[in-house]
Design an enzyme around this catalytic site. Structure first.
Site, mmCIF file in Angstrom:
data_model
loop_
_atom_site.group_PDB
_atom_site.id
_atom_site.type_symbol
_atom_site.label_atom_id
_atom_site.label_comp_id
_atom_site.label_asym_id
_atom_site.label_seq_id
_atom_site.Cartn_x
_atom_site.Cartn_y
_atom_site.Cartn_z
ATOM 1 N N ASP A 75 24.889 -7.579 8.428
ATOM 2 C CA ASP A 75 25.323 -8.677 7.565
ATOM 3 C C ASP A 75 26.832 -8.686 7.386
ATOM 4 O O ASP A 75 27.469 -9.743 7.423
ATOM 5 C CB ASP A 75 24.637 -8.570 6.201
ATOM 6 C CG ASP A 75 25.045 -9.692 5.275
ATOM 7 O OD1 ASP A 75 24.936 -10.874 5.671
ATOM 8 O OD2 ASP A 75 25.492 -9.402 4.142
ATOM 9 N N LEU B 251 0.796 -1.227 0.000
ATOM 10 C CA LEU B 251 0.000 0.000 0.000
ATOM 11 C C LEU B 251 0.828 1.275 0.000
ATOM 12 O O LEU B 251 0.288 2.368 0.093
ATOM 13 C CB LEU B 251 -0.996 0.017 1.161
ATOM 14 C CG LEU B 251 -1.850 -1.238 1.328
ATOM 15 C CD1 LEU B 251 -2.786 -1.066 2.506
ATOM 16 C CD2 LEU B 251 -2.617 -1.552 0.062
ATOM 17 N N CYS B 252 2.146 1.161 -0.088
ATOM 18 C CA CYS B 252 3.017 2.330 -0.130
ATOM 19 C C CYS B 252 3.043 2.864 -1.559
ATOM 20 O O CYS B 252 3.170 2.099 -2.515
ATOM 21 C CB CYS B 252 4.421 1.909 0.309
ATOM 22 S SG CYS B 252 5.557 3.255 0.585
ATOM 23 N N HIS B 253 2.886 4.170 -1.709
ATOM 24 C CA HIS B 253 2.898 4.783 -3.027
ATOM 25 C C HIS B 253 4.312 4.813 -3.599
ATOM 26 O O HIS B 253 5.282 5.029 -2.865
ATOM 27 C CB HIS B 253 2.368 6.219 -2.949
ATOM 28 C CG HIS B 253 0.927 6.291 -2.611
ATOM 29 N ND1 HIS B 253 0.470 6.301 -1.308
ATOM 30 C CD2 HIS B 253 -0.173 6.340 -3.394
ATOM 31 C CE1 HIS B 253 -0.846 6.351 -1.309
ATOM 32 N NE2 HIS B 253 -1.264 6.382 -2.560
ATOM 33 N N MET C 8 8.202 6.523 4.782
ATOM 34 C CA MET C 8 8.491 5.094 4.611
ATOM 35 C C MET C 8 9.805 4.871 3.871
ATOM 36 O O MET C 8 10.552 3.936 4.173
ATOM 37 C CB MET C 8 7.338 4.393 3.887
ATOM 38 C CG MET C 8 6.042 4.365 4.693
ATOM 39 S SD MET C 8 6.236 3.739 6.386
ATOM 40 C CE MET C 8 6.863 2.112 6.095
ATOM 41 N N GLU C 9 10.105 5.741 2.923
ATOM 42 C CA GLU C 9 11.364 5.629 2.194
ATOM 43 C C GLU C 9 12.546 5.880 3.112
ATOM 44 O O GLU C 9 13.563 5.170 3.040
ATOM 45 C CB GLU C 9 11.363 6.591 1.004
ATOM 46 C CG GLU C 9 10.456 6.172 -0.141
ATOM 47 C CD GLU C 9 8.960 6.348 0.121
ATOM 48 O OE1 GLU C 9 8.164 5.850 -0.690
ATOM 49 O OE2 GLU C 9 8.570 6.974 1.138
#
Length: 161
Positions: free
Chosen positions: A128, A75-77, A113-114
């Site tokens: 890692d 749902l993220c644009h 969100m980015e």
């Protein structure tokens, strides 16, 4: 259910339509921390880790992750990012790398969100690349610390949160 923008009248999940929102300049800054043993942080600082330049690799990974955020988060644009930058601070007192990711866009929805994805993937990359010598590492403190632009206004996190 009307208080949740990603739910319709029947409570079903939906992608929010942002087409009517004005296009504005937007910025989001997120941070993450990778805590490790003092010897691991010293080896990272000295460039003595067997997998190579950890912070350069984490920087590239963070930028790549921000660009692919819409493929990872439902749902993220998809946003036309105008800038993504990451910085890394080695905190010898707390034995951690503090990652700061900032994302810029001119769009009709936010870029938080980015920024969060960039900081998180950079942290995962550090983990890692250091895990062979440090099983005690932990990723902590992932959060948005600043947001500018958009209808809800500006936000700068306090140290109390």
């Amino acid at each position: 259910m009307s208080g949740f923008s990603h739910l319709d009248e029947q409570g079903r999940i939906r992608m929010v339509d942002v087409g009517d929102k004005p296009v504005t300049d937007r910025l989001a800054v997120a941070v993450a921390e990778v805590h490790m043993l003092p010897a691991t942080l010293a080896a990272l600082a000295a460039g003595e880790l067997p997998k190579g330049n950890v912070l350069t690799t984490a920087h590239v990974a963070g930028v790549m992750a921000a660009k692919r955020c819409a493929e990872l988060i439902p749902l993220c644009h998809s946003l036309p990012l105008s800038g993504v930058d990451l910085s890394f601070q080695l905190d010898t007192d707390r034995h951690c790398v503090v990652i700061r990711a900032s994302c810029h866009v001119r769009a009709n929805t936010g870029v938080e969100m980015e920024a969060l994805t960039a900081a998180s993937v950079a942290a995962l990359t550090i983990y890692d690349m250091c895990k062979a010598i440090d099983k005690h590492m932990r990723i902590d403190g992932v959060r948005v610390v600043e947001k500018r632009g958009g209808r809800s206004g500006d936000f700068v996190a306090s140290d109390k949160a």
